[in-house]
Design an enzyme around this catalytic site. Structure first.
Site, PDB file in Angstrom:
ATOM      1  N   HIS A  23      -6.778   6.933  -3.762  1.00 52.19           N
ATOM      2  CA  HIS A  23      -7.069   5.699  -4.516  1.00 52.19           C
ATOM      3  C   HIS A  23      -8.035   6.027  -5.647  1.00 52.19           C
ATOM      4  O   HIS A  23      -9.195   6.337  -5.413  1.00 52.19           O
ATOM      5  CB  HIS A  23      -7.679   4.653  -3.571  1.00 52.19           C
ATOM      6  CG  HIS A  23      -7.830   3.299  -4.178  1.00 52.19           C
ATOM      7  ND1 HIS A  23      -7.169   2.188  -3.702  1.00 52.19           N
ATOM      8  CD2 HIS A  23      -8.569   2.861  -5.235  1.00 52.19           C
ATOM      9  CE1 HIS A  23      -7.510   1.135  -4.421  1.00 52.19           C
ATOM     10  NE2 HIS A  23      -8.363   1.511  -5.363  1.00 52.19           N
ATOM     11  N   HIS A  30      -4.470  -3.295  -3.645  1.00 50.15           N
ATOM     12  CA  HIS A  30      -5.889  -3.576  -3.421  1.00 50.15           C
ATOM     13  C   HIS A  30      -5.887  -4.827  -2.538  1.00 50.15           C
ATOM     14  O   HIS A  30      -5.372  -5.858  -2.951  1.00 50.15           O
ATOM     15  CB  HIS A  30      -6.593  -3.926  -4.726  1.00 50.15           C
ATOM     16  CG  HIS A  30      -6.954  -2.754  -5.577  1.00 50.15           C
ATOM     17  ND1 HIS A  30      -6.014  -1.933  -6.132  1.00 50.15           N
ATOM     18  CD2 HIS A  30      -8.167  -2.287  -5.961  1.00 50.15           C
ATOM     19  CE1 HIS A  30      -6.643  -0.993  -6.832  1.00 50.15           C
ATOM     20  NE2 HIS A  30      -7.947  -1.178  -6.757  1.00 50.15           N
ATOM     21  N   GLN A  61      -4.713  -5.758 -12.249  1.00 51.97           N
ATOM     22  CA  GLN A  61      -6.163  -5.955 -12.056  1.00 51.97           C
ATOM     23  C   GLN A  61      -6.582  -7.429 -12.030  1.00 51.97           C
ATOM     24  O   GLN A  61      -7.385  -7.838 -11.224  1.00 51.97           O
ATOM     25  CB  GLN A  61      -6.925  -5.233 -13.186  1.00 51.97           C
ATOM     26  CG  GLN A  61      -8.420  -5.507 -13.238  1.00 51.97           C
ATOM     27  CD  GLN A  61      -9.196  -4.811 -12.137  1.00 51.97           C
ATOM     28  OE1 GLN A  61      -9.420  -3.605 -12.178  1.00 51.97           O
ATOM     29  NE2 GLN A  61      -9.602  -5.566 -11.125  1.00 51.97           N
ATOM     30  N   HIS A 102      -8.921   5.276 -10.137  1.00 51.21           N
ATOM     31  CA  HIS A 102      -8.633   4.556 -11.393  1.00 51.21           C
ATOM     32  C   HIS A 102      -8.880   5.499 -12.570  1.00 51.21           C
ATOM     33  O   HIS A 102      -9.981   5.570 -13.105  1.00 51.21           O
ATOM     34  CB  HIS A 102      -9.501   3.302 -11.516  1.00 51.21           C
ATOM     35  CG  HIS A 102      -9.208   2.284 -10.474  1.00 51.21           C
ATOM     36  ND1 HIS A 102      -8.365   1.212 -10.691  1.00 51.21           N
ATOM     37  CD2 HIS A 102      -9.598   2.194  -9.168  1.00 51.21           C
ATOM     38  CE1 HIS A 102      -8.265   0.500  -9.579  1.00 51.21           C
ATOM     39  NE2 HIS A 102      -9.001   1.080  -8.636  1.00 51.21           N
ATOM     40  N   GLU A 131     -10.665  -6.880  -0.955  1.00 52.61           N
ATOM     41  CA  GLU A 131     -11.895  -6.188  -1.371  1.00 52.61           C
ATOM     42  C   GLU A 131     -12.945  -7.248  -1.682  1.00 52.61           C
ATOM     43  O   GLU A 131     -13.214  -7.598  -2.832  1.00 52.61           O
ATOM     44  CB  GLU A 131     -11.658  -5.293  -2.600  1.00 52.61           C
ATOM     45  CG  GLU A 131     -12.907  -4.437  -2.890  1.00 52.61           C
ATOM     46  CD  GLU A 131     -12.778  -3.583  -4.134  1.00 52.61           C
ATOM     47  OE1 GLU A 131     -11.792  -3.736  -4.883  1.00 52.61           O
ATOM     48  OE2 GLU A 131     -13.686  -2.746  -4.363  1.00 52.61           O
ATOM     49  N   ASP A 150     -11.895   6.452  -5.840  1.00 52.78           N
ATOM     50  CA  ASP A 150     -11.847   5.157  -6.536  1.00 52.78           C
ATOM     51  C   ASP A 150     -12.307   5.238  -7.999  1.00 52.78           C
ATOM     52  O   ASP A 150     -11.543   4.904  -8.895  1.00 52.78           O
ATOM     53  CB  ASP A 150     -12.644   4.093  -5.769  1.00 52.78           C
ATOM     54  CG  ASP A 150     -12.217   2.666  -6.096  1.00 52.78           C
ATOM     55  OD1 ASP A 150     -11.212   2.477  -6.801  1.00 52.78           O
ATOM     56  OD2 ASP A 150     -12.890   1.731  -5.628  1.00 52.78           O
TER      57      ASP A 150
HETATM   58 ZN    ZN Z   1      -9.481   0.360  -6.696  1.00 48.97          ZN
END
Ligand code: ZN
Length: 405
Positions: free
Chosen positions: A31, A184, A126, A33, A187, A283
């Protein structure tokens, strides 16, 4: 690939003398970005340390993205990761930017780095799939452009109902284009956020058992134990991999708490003990959500075993599965992965004599090998410490292994 294992192998091959140190199959980051990596402070710093301020800052930064900006930053990050033994990574590409520059940039990065590190791309909405009418279309378009997995973020949708519907849409697209799901999920510290059960239930209903990963799942930290017990069984049945991101979530979660403050990490130990597959993600590195990081999955693992209290000797010995074999299972490449004849030769020669030392010292690996080719090599620095026993300078690294077992 690994063609033979044993002593005195064929002549003519390059020999690396590891001096008794351990060799691991390549580390895997499930995971990340890459589109936002190394943008910290641009246009401003995240002063609250919350996920939500991070999303706001990123919304400002992504207006000025270009393909070359992404290629340059992501490339820098990938080289750091390779130096620390990562040979495969799953990255998200934010697909709520209408130009889809993130997808174009990361597809280029994937191709450019294909012989150094395997990059899988997830189309990641997102800002939500249903929060804006354009987002669903962009998600589908990104998949058409060739990304590997379909993402989602149900806890960001406006209502519980939209969250469920967004999961339905993600599965619809995944099935249409034969892609895996990489979400995701939950979270948040809101113990009412229960989208993971919906994701697992869709995995079963849609015949996607073993093809779904759920990232973060931090609300699980706050669930009551009776509900958590139900969830473990469901996740196992659905073959969902939970991907915990300990560096980021120990930083972002619990920000609305006073004391005692919640840790806000998926329950790694209990998930593992209940037969659920768990992998780890780095991440972020120096972006709106996380100010630190060096691209080192052993550092991620170090945080995971502390926060998850996986600190018994046997737990520490097995902990490396979280960044190796469990991740290979997530990518469904288990048959080609590992140290065995016929497996892809993705190897890390660690500067450590066992797993405990690797975690304790977190040294840069001596060699990293991708599909049989050296892609990173490291000469350990010559540290010299004055030893009062003989009044001489000696290198503590040469006193290895540090424990005699
Ligand atoms: Zn993430």
């Amino acid at each position: 690939m690994i063609s033979e294992i044993g002593a005195n192998l064929k002549d003519g091959a390059e020999v690396i003398d590891a001096g008794g140190r351990i060799v691991s199959p390549g580390f895997m980051d499930m995971h990340f970005h890459l589109d936002s990596v190394l943008t910290m402070g641009d246009p401003r710093y995240n002063e609250s340390g919350t996920l939500l301020e991070g999303i706001e800052i990123w919304a400002e930064r992504k207006r000025k993205l270009s393909v070359s900006d992404i290629v340059q930053r992501a490339g820098k990050a990938l080289r750091l990761m390779v130096a620390h033994g990562t040979t495969a990574i799953r990255t998200h590409a934010d697909v709520t930017d209408p130009t889809l520059t993130t997808v174009k940039g990361l597809l280029e990065v994937k191709k450019l780095y294909q012989n150094i590190i395997d990059v899988q791309i997830t189309a990641f909405p997102q800002d939500g799939i249903l929060t804006d009418p354009a987002n669903l279309e962009l998600l589908e378009k990104a998949v058409e452009m060739g990304v590997d997995n379909v993402g989602m973020i149900p806890h960001i949708e406006h209502t519980r109902e939209d969250g469920v519907k967004s999961i339905e849409e993600a599965f619809r697209i995944a099935k249409t284009y034969d892609r895996d799901i990489d979400g995701h999920v939950d979270e948040t510290d809101d113990e009412q956020s229960r989208f993971l059960e919906v994701v697992a239930s869709y995995a079963i209903k849609e015949n996607y058992v073993g093809r779904v990963a759920a990232g973060h799942c931090t609300a699980m930290h706050s669930y009551n134990d009776a509900y958590a017990a139900k969830l473990y069984r469901l996740l196992k049945k659905a073959g969902v991999t939970v991907v915990a991101n300990p560096l980021i979530n120990i930083h972002l979660q619990g920000r609305f708490d006073t004391y005692p403050k919640r840790r806000g990490m998926a329950r790694v130990k209990e998930l593992l003990n209940n037969g659920v597959n768990v992998a780890l993600g780095h991440d972020c590195i120096m972006d709106p959500w996380y100010p630190l990081g060096r691209g080192d999955m052993v550092q991620v693992l170090f945080m995971a075993v502390h926060v998850g209290q996986l600190m018994s000797y046997s737990e520490l010995k097995q902990a490396f599965n979280l960044i190796t074999y469990n991740a290979a299972k997530t990518l469904r490449i288990g048959d080609k992965y590992g140290i065995k004849v016929g497996a892809q030769a993705d190897l890390v020669v660690l500067d450590a004599f066992d797993e405990l030392e690797a975690l304790a010292f977190q040294r840069t690996p001596l060699y990293v090998i991708k599909r049989g080719r050296i892609v990173s090599k490291n000469t350990p620095e010559e540290t010299q410490v004055l030893n009062p026993e003989n009044n001489q300078f000696t290198n503590p690294r040469k006193e290895q292994p540090i424990l005699r077992r």
